[in-house]
Design a protein around this motif. Structure first.
Motif, PDB file in Angstrom:
ATOM      1  N   ALA A   1       0.828  -1.206   0.000  1.00  0.00           N
ATOM      2  CA  ALA A   1       0.000   0.000   0.000  1.00  0.00           C
ATOM      3  C   ALA A   1       0.862   1.254   0.000  1.00  0.00           C
ATOM      4  O   ALA A   1       0.515   2.261  -0.638  1.00  0.00           O
ATOM      5  CB  ALA A   1      -0.921  -0.005   1.214  1.00  0.00           C
ATOM      6  N   ALA A   2       2.002   1.185   0.697  1.00  0.00           N
ATOM      7  CA  ALA A   2       2.908   2.337   0.726  1.00  0.00           C
ATOM      8  C   ALA A   2       3.511   2.581  -0.645  1.00  0.00           C
ATOM      9  O   ALA A   2       3.631   3.736  -1.089  1.00  0.00           O
ATOM     10  CB  ALA A   2       4.012   2.106   1.756  1.00  0.00           C
TER      11      ALA A   2
ATOM     12  N   ASP B   1       8.942   2.651   9.402  1.00  0.00           N
ATOM     13  CA  ASP B   1       9.186   3.033   8.009  1.00  0.00           C
ATOM     14  C   ASP B   1       8.506   2.026   7.075  1.00  0.00           C
ATOM     15  O   ASP B   1       8.914   0.871   7.000  1.00  0.00           O
ATOM     16  CB  ASP B   1      10.693   3.046   7.741  1.00  0.00           C
ATOM     17  CG  ASP B   1      11.060   3.606   6.378  1.00  0.00           C
ATOM     18  OD1 ASP B   1      10.195   3.618   5.486  1.00  0.00           O
ATOM     19  OD2 ASP B   1      12.223   4.010   6.195  1.00  0.00           O
ATOM     20  N   PRO B   2       7.467   2.440   6.336  1.00  0.00           N
ATOM     21  CA  PRO B   2       6.740   1.507   5.480  1.00  0.00           C
ATOM     22  C   PRO B   2       7.420   1.290   4.123  1.00  0.00           C
ATOM     23  O   PRO B   2       7.114   0.319   3.439  1.00  0.00           O
ATOM     24  CB  PRO B   2       5.383   2.180   5.296  1.00  0.00           C
ATOM     25  CG  PRO B   2       5.715   3.644   5.338  1.00  0.00           C
ATOM     26  CD  PRO B   2       6.846   3.782   6.319  1.00  0.00           C
ATOM     27  N   LEU B   3       8.311   2.200   3.739  1.00  0.00           N
ATOM     28  CA  LEU B   3       8.971   2.101   2.438  1.00  0.00           C
ATOM     29  C   LEU B   3      10.265   1.307   2.504  1.00  0.00           C
ATOM     30  O   LEU B   3      10.607   0.567   1.568  1.00  0.00           O
ATOM     31  CB  LEU B   3       9.245   3.505   1.884  1.00  0.00           C
ATOM     32  CG  LEU B   3       7.997   4.311   1.528  1.00  0.00           C
ATOM     33  CD1 LEU B   3       8.376   5.754   1.198  1.00  0.00           C
ATOM     34  CD2 LEU B   3       7.263   3.668   0.347  1.00  0.00           C
ATOM     35  N   THR B   4      10.994   1.471   3.601  1.00  0.00           N
ATOM     36  CA  THR B   4      12.217   0.701   3.835  1.00  0.00           C
ATOM     37  C   THR B   4      12.147   0.177   5.263  1.00  0.00           C
ATOM     38  O   THR B   4      12.638   0.820   6.197  1.00  0.00           O
ATOM     39  CB  THR B   4      13.467   1.586   3.639  1.00  0.00           C
ATOM     40  OG1 THR B   4      13.405   2.238   2.369  1.00  0.00           O
ATOM     41  CG2 THR B   4      14.739   0.745   3.682  1.00  0.00           C
ATOM     42  N   PRO B   5      11.493  -0.955   5.456  1.00  0.00           N
ATOM     43  CA  PRO B   5      11.261  -1.457   6.807  1.00  0.00           C
ATOM     44  C   PRO B   5      12.550  -1.608   7.626  1.00  0.00           C
ATOM     45  O   PRO B   5      13.650  -1.757   7.080  1.00  0.00           O
ATOM     46  CB  PRO B   5      10.597  -2.817   6.563  1.00  0.00           C
ATOM     47  CG  PRO B   5       9.918  -2.648   5.242  1.00  0.00           C
ATOM     48  CD  PRO B   5      10.846  -1.792   4.428  1.00  0.00           C
ATOM     49  N   LEU B   6      12.377  -1.576   8.941  1.00  0.00           N
ATOM     50  CA  LEU B   6      13.493  -1.628   9.882  1.00  0.00           C
ATOM     51  C   LEU B   6      14.421  -2.812   9.628  1.00  0.00           C
ATOM     52  O   LEU B   6      15.629  -2.712   9.885  1.00  0.00           O
ATOM     53  CB  LEU B   6      12.948  -1.685  11.308  1.00  0.00           C
ATOM     54  CG  LEU B   6      13.971  -1.840  12.432  1.00  0.00           C
ATOM     55  CD1 LEU B   6      14.951  -0.667  12.457  1.00  0.00           C
ATOM     56  CD2 LEU B   6      13.260  -1.975  13.773  1.00  0.00           C
ATOM     57  N   ARG B   7      13.902  -3.903   9.135  1.00  0.00           N
ATOM     58  CA  ARG B   7      14.736  -5.083   8.888  1.00  0.00           C
ATOM     59  C   ARG B   7      15.946  -4.723   8.011  1.00  0.00           C
ATOM     60  O   ARG B   7      17.029  -5.308   8.176  1.00  0.00           O
ATOM     61  CB  ARG B   7      13.894  -6.177   8.212  1.00  0.00           C
ATOM     62  CG  ARG B   7      14.644  -7.449   7.868  1.00  0.00           C
ATOM     63  CD  ARG B   7      15.140  -8.173   9.105  1.00  0.00           C
ATOM     64  NE  ARG B   7      15.815  -9.410   8.761  1.00  0.00           N
ATOM     65  CZ  ARG B   7      16.656 -10.050   9.564  1.00  0.00           C
ATOM     66  NH1 ARG B   7      16.914  -9.568  10.770  1.00  0.00           N
ATOM     67  NH2 ARG B   7      17.236 -11.173   9.190  1.00  0.00           N
TER      68      ARG B   7
END
Length: 265
Positions: free
Chosen positions: A135-136, A209-215
């Motif tokens: 969705a992001a 961060d939905p575009l570059t997740p923390l992982r």
């Protein structure tokens, strides 16, 4: 405004402000140097801040299509440093700018004093935890500010800083250039090379961060020797702007590394 000349002859617009140790800011995908806004102003109180427009963005030339890779864009950053008369600098990259910063530290280690990576990634990865929220991504492609702002900024900060938000999302760039920036960012893959980075590295990553997740930040920490990861609670993709406390963390990190280097010399 000044102009550097990239390896293929493309002119790259750059500016500098402040005094002290040089700090190169590398903007994200299809984002102009003006997008650093209040962050650049704050950092310029302590450093000589150097910003530039990526090729195809703002006042910089378009250049050759085959030069739009994150690794080759790092050579553009070197051209800017050379034009500014800087042999080495602290480097702060956001998003795609962080991807470029990784290659700068890998391919031009003598140019990088310390490396700060915000909301970025080592690139393509099979780990599903690194992938952007669908969705992001849809909202990002839409270009609709109402949908974009929550991906990047905390609501109250965005409401109090409308000019900074507008400038960040408004870059003079053709569809041709934007497409190539998107492709450069999407095709980035530095995982196998990150182990060679010698520069002291600070990784800043929002937990939301939905575009570059923390992982992605966690994996960068695992791949870059001796790096430090700071998880920023509740922050999205634009933490380099809406979390001014990150400036203090960067200053503390640089100061600690400077002291350590002095003790070892």
């Amino acid at each position: 405004m000044n102009f550097a000349v990239a390896p293929d002859g493309t002119e790259l617009a750059w500016v500098a402000q402040g005094a002290g140790e040089p700090l190169l800011l590398i903007a994200g995908q299809a984002t102009a140097m003006d997008g650093w806004g209040p962050t650049a102003e704050l950092l310029a109180r302590f450093y000589r801040v150097i910003r530039f427009d990526h090729r195809g963005i703002g006042s910089s030339g378009r250049g050759q299509a085959n030069r739009y890779t994150t690794r080759l864009l790092a050579a553009d950053a070197v051209a800017v440093l050379d034009a500014a008369g800087v042999s080495s600098a602290h480097v702060y990259g956001h998003s795609m700018g962080g991807r470029i910063g990784q290659w700068l530290a890998v391919d031009f280690p003598e140019k990088v004093r310390t490396l700060v990576l915000a909301a970025t990634s080592g690139g393509r990865c099979d780990d599903p935890g690194t992938h952007a929220d669908a969705a992001a991504l849809e909202a990002l492609v839409s270009g609709d500010l109402e949908r974009l702002i929550p991906l990047f900024f905390e609501e109250e900060w965005a409401r109090r800083n409308p000019d900074a938000v507008h400038t960040f999302f408004t870059s003079r760039a053709s569809a041709w250039a934007k497409a190539r920036h998107f492709q450069a960012s999407r095709e980035h893959d530095s995982w196998s090379e990150l182990g060679s980075i010698k520069a002291p590295s600070l990784i800043l990553h929002g937990t939301d961060d939905p575009l570059t997740p923390l992982r992605n930040g966690i994996l960068l920490r695992q791949h870059i020797p001796g790096s430090v990861l700071v998880r920023v609670p509740g922050a999205g993709h634009g933490l380099h702007l809406d979390r001014p406390e990150t400036i203090d963390w960067i200053r503390d990190f640089i100061a600690r590394k400077r002291r350590l280097a002095g003790q070892m010399s």
